[in-house]
Design a protein around this motif. Structure first.
Motif, PDB file in Angstrom:
ATOM      1  N   ASP A  99       0.866  -1.176   0.000  1.00  7.34           N
ATOM      2  CA  ASP A  99       0.000   0.000   0.000  1.00  7.34           C
ATOM      3  C   ASP A  99       0.903   1.225   0.000  1.00  7.34           C
ATOM      4  O   ASP A  99       1.909   1.237   0.707  1.00  7.34           O
ATOM      5  N   ASN A 100       0.623   2.220  -0.824  1.00  8.43           N
ATOM      6  CA  ASN A 100       1.309   3.481  -0.608  1.00  8.43           C
ATOM      7  C   ASN A 100       0.352   4.639  -0.546  1.00  8.43           C
ATOM      8  O   ASN A 100      -0.613   4.708  -1.258  1.00  8.43           O
ATOM      9  N   TYR A 101       0.688   5.505   0.393  1.00  6.62           N
ATOM     10  CA  TYR A 101      -0.115   6.693   0.625  1.00  6.62           C
ATOM     11  C   TYR A 101       0.621   7.887   0.039  1.00  6.62           C
ATOM     12  O   TYR A 101       1.794   8.120   0.348  1.00  6.62           O
ATOM     13  N   TRP A 102      -0.055   8.582  -0.858  1.00  3.89           N
ATOM     14  CA  TRP A 102       0.516   9.836  -1.350  1.00  3.89           C
ATOM     15  C   TRP A 102      -0.570  10.705  -1.897  1.00  3.89           C
ATOM     16  O   TRP A 102      -1.753  10.357  -1.844  1.00  3.89           O
ATOM     17  N   GLN A 103      -0.177  11.836  -2.388  1.00  2.00           N
ATOM     18  CA  GLN A 103      -1.134  12.832  -2.862  1.00  2.00           C
ATOM     19  C   GLN A 103      -0.602  13.424  -4.152  1.00  2.00           C
ATOM     20  O   GLN A 103       0.602  13.365  -4.415  1.00  2.00           O
ATOM     21  N   THR A 104      -1.482  14.048  -4.904  1.00  2.00           N
ATOM     22  CA  THR A 104      -1.047  14.754  -6.109  1.00  2.00           C
ATOM     23  C   THR A 104       0.105  15.688  -5.743  1.00  2.00           C
ATOM     24  O   THR A 104       1.077  15.819  -6.483  1.00  2.00           O
ATOM     25  N   GLU A 105       0.010  16.288  -4.579  1.00  3.74           N
ATOM     26  CA  GLU A 105       1.007  17.270  -4.146  1.00  3.74           C
ATOM     27  C   GLU A 105       2.380  16.645  -3.931  1.00  3.74           C
ATOM     28  O   GLU A 105       3.399  17.299  -4.119  1.00  3.74           O
ATOM     29  N   THR A 106       2.417  15.388  -3.480  1.00  3.92           N
ATOM     30  CA  THR A 106       3.709  14.803  -3.108  1.00  3.92           C
ATOM     31  C   THR A 106       4.444  14.227  -4.318  1.00  3.92           C
ATOM     32  O   THR A 106       5.670  14.144  -4.288  1.00  3.92           O
TER      33      THR A 106
END
Ligand code: AMP
Length: 641
Positions: A395-402
């Protein structure tokens, strides 16, 4: 997975935080430079982190040209469409030629370094050519998700002010052509900014009316530039490579802006340390280039790593013969010897409904890991796919921002245990903290719930700013905690005793439908445009398949209209159609329900969290500030009906 680790992940992470310059200078060796940088990180003007100042490089050179020496005849881009039933492999040398043809075509339309090019395309090879061609020329590309309709597209055209737009006659979904050109024409009509030219790939799926003097066919321009030689522009490290729009709490989308060198280094490092990809192998990301995952891991990441990348157009359940086939992705894994695959939990939940035997039908021994991102990964889904594939599910957690993962496990550094329900631990370069919602104090004890924040300087690859709006960047992301300059993810989280984070949902009005990030305000603005709607509230409600769906509660100017069931249904259909037309079907609410009053505080603020809680059958929390308690009862009634 790597052999016995030369360094533990804990040490690797520590170095990235304690000696960031030494750490990132080492990572910078993973890419090719035209000129070395003088300074690793300039953080003289927080929160603006400027990486690798003084250096010159090019994103396209690192993704394509530098591989010509060793792997010119190896596969680079594998374009598969189960919509048009086509499959084509471009070697690095063929990709290089196509990108130069595209770059020459764009140049002939006036595109120069620093100009914007908006790309509104389905998942076809030309979309990747266009992105890479822009990077080659130093033009700033802005890919807009093909599922967005005219209204969304128009606001992005207006904000990005592109010189040229690259598009196509149509996309296709489930065998049905979706004409893009009329949506684009309408968007250009709506936008105050008009592009000089439009470059169109004609797939023969939908008729196109060309605007004389403005519209050009890719096939024609390509033919004129068959032997084009277009060198890679030497870009300053901090020159902008691209912008991508994302939703936030206001209706106006934010143009997340990224640099050149920091992004290239970040992707090269992530391909090695997180995605464990090796040159000559194949990576398969099922995302879309309109989303940040697609930018990073369909196009640039794998290519920078010297890997072949599969670009897939189609449903996960349709085969190469156009017939239903829930095993199509596994068939592709076998055929192209995919070693790393990247998808979203929603896609896996769709596949979970297929015959489980399909997972055993193909030889999947090449696959080393499946990465999932974009939305919370629920345990049953993770277990099902993990048992089916017999590879680690990461699982990876990220955002458009990162731009790349913020929380996950870096198995390329050290084989690390995953925990179901947790995306993992902070990635190198990220100073992740949990802060108390009201006091802003750092939470140091395990299992305390707080807001997930990042202290600066943010690592390479992270957004530089919001396009044309530094003040909005600072005020939106860095000022949410009084007295502290920290980047807020706007996600709730907890950290357990082993340092693993668990993400508990957004703190703002952003919802996540099948991994697509949507602002409820944008949907509300569209619905409010309906002549009969007086007021509306849109909230995200938990859904077994899509994670969340949008649910709209509207107050009509004439409430009597909603009393008649037939009339209410008609209005609901009209409102949905309106959202489809403004924003795209992706933003369409699952239901529009009519109420006579919306739950608000006495000061008139919508109580979205309370509405959401009621919709999900949860306790609505503290309602002492609520104006009219009967309003929530109406929501409860409508949900039950
Ligand atoms: P986007 O910018 O579209 O990538 O959406 C980012 C948001 O999606 C985050 O702020 C989270 O709310 C959610 N998200 C992304 N990845 C995960 C994950 N692995 N687990 C839980 N939520 C996630």
């Amino acid at each position: 997975m790597s052999q016995a680790p030369a360094v533990s992940y804990a040490d690797f992470y520590r170095q990235s935080i304690d000696q960031p310059d030494a750490f990132w200078a080492e990572q910078a060796k993973l890419i090719d430079w035209f000129k070395p940088f003088d300074r690793v990180c300039n953080y003289d003007n927080p929160p603006f982190a400027r990486w690798f100042e003084g250096g010159k490089t090019n994103l396209c050179f690192n993704a394509v040209d530098r591989h010509l020496k060793d792997r010119a005849s190896q596969p680079a881009l594998i374009a598969v469409s189960t919509e048009t039933l086509t499959e084509k492999t471009y070697t690095f040398s063929e990709l290089h030629a196509e990108v130069m043809r595209m770059a020459a075509s764009l140049k002939s339309l006036g595109v120069q370094k620093g100009d914007r090019v908006l790309i509104y395309m389905p998942m076809i090879a030309e979309a990747a050519f266009a992105m890479l061609a822009c990077a080659r020329l130093g033009a700033i590309h802005c890919v807009v998700f093909g599922g967005f309709a005219s209204g969304s597209l128009a606001s992005r055209i207006e904000d990005a002010s592109p010189k040229v737009i690259v598009s196509a006659d149509a996309g296709s979904r489930g065998g049905k052509a979706i004409a893009y050109k009329p949506l684009l024409d309408e968007a250009i009509r709506l936008s105050a900014h008009k592009p000089d030219a439009v470059l169109l790939a004609d797939r023969g799926l939908a008729p196109m009316a060309l605007v004389a003097g403005r519209d050009h066919l890719w096939a024609d321009l390509r033919q004129q530039h068959l032997a084009a030689q277009v060198p890679c522009e030497a870009m300053d490290s901090t020159d902008i490579s691209y912008t991508i729009y994302t939703s936030g709490t206001t209706g106006k989308p934010k143009g997340v802006q990224r640099d050149t060198a920091g992004y290239t280094v970040a992707l090269a490092a992530s391909m090695k340390h997180i995605f464990d990809g090796r040159p000559g192998e194949t990576f398969f990301s099922t995302s879309d280039i309109g989303w940040v995952v697609g930018h990073s891991y369909i196009v640039y990441g794998p290519l920078i790593a010297g890997m072949a990348t599969i670009m897939y157009e189609g449903l996960p359940t349709q085969g190469m013969d156009g017939q239903p086939d829930g095993g199509i992705w596994w068939r592709l894994v076998e055929k192209y010897q995919v070693t790393g695959m990247f998808s979203a939990p929603t896609a896996v939940r769709v596949l979970k409904k297929q015959d489980p035997a399909l997972l055993k039908k193909y030889d999947l021994s090449s696959l080393r890991a499946l990465f999932l991102a974009g939305e919370p990964l629920d345990e049953p889904t993770a277990r099902w796919i993990s048992e089916g594939l017999n590879v680690p599910i990461i699982d990876n957690y990220w955002q458009t921002e990162t731009g790349w993962p913020l929380l996950t496990v870096a198995n390329g550094v050290e084989a690390t245990r995953s925990k179901f329900g947790s995306p993992g631990v902070p990635m190198y370069g990220y100073r992740v903290k949990l802060l108390h919602e009201n006091t802003g104090e750092e939470l140091t004890q395990p299992n305390e719930k707080g807001v997930v924040v990042v202290e600066g300087p943010t690592p390479p690859g992270f957004m530089q700013t919001i396009w044309k709006d530094d003040a909005r960047f600072v005020n939106t992301y860095w000022k949410s905690v009084p007295g502290k300059l920290v980047y807020s993810t706007f996600d709730w989280g907890i950290r357990d005793e082993d340092g693993y984070y668990f993400i508990l949902g957004r703190t703002d009005d952003v919802i996540n439908v099948a991994g697509h990030r949507l602002g409820t305000r944008e949907i509300e603005e569209s619905i409010s445009g309906h002549p009969q709607v007086a007021e509306v509230a849109v909230v995200g409600v938990a859904d077994n398949l899509k994670g969340q769906v949008a649910m709209a509660f509207a107050v009509l100017k004439d409430p009597a209209q909603a009393q008649d069931e037939v009339q209410a249904k008609k209005l609901e259909a009209e409102i949905m159609k309106r959202v489809d037309g403004d924003l795209g079907a992706v933003a369409r609410p699952a239901r529009v329900r009519f109420v006579t009053v919306l739950p608000k505080t006495r000061s008139g603020k919508l109580l979205r969290r309370a509405i959401q809680a009621v919709c999900e059958g949860r306790d609505a929390g503290d309602l002492t500030t609520m104006d009219d308690p009967a309003a929530l009862e109406q929501i409860r009634d409508r949900m039950a009906s």
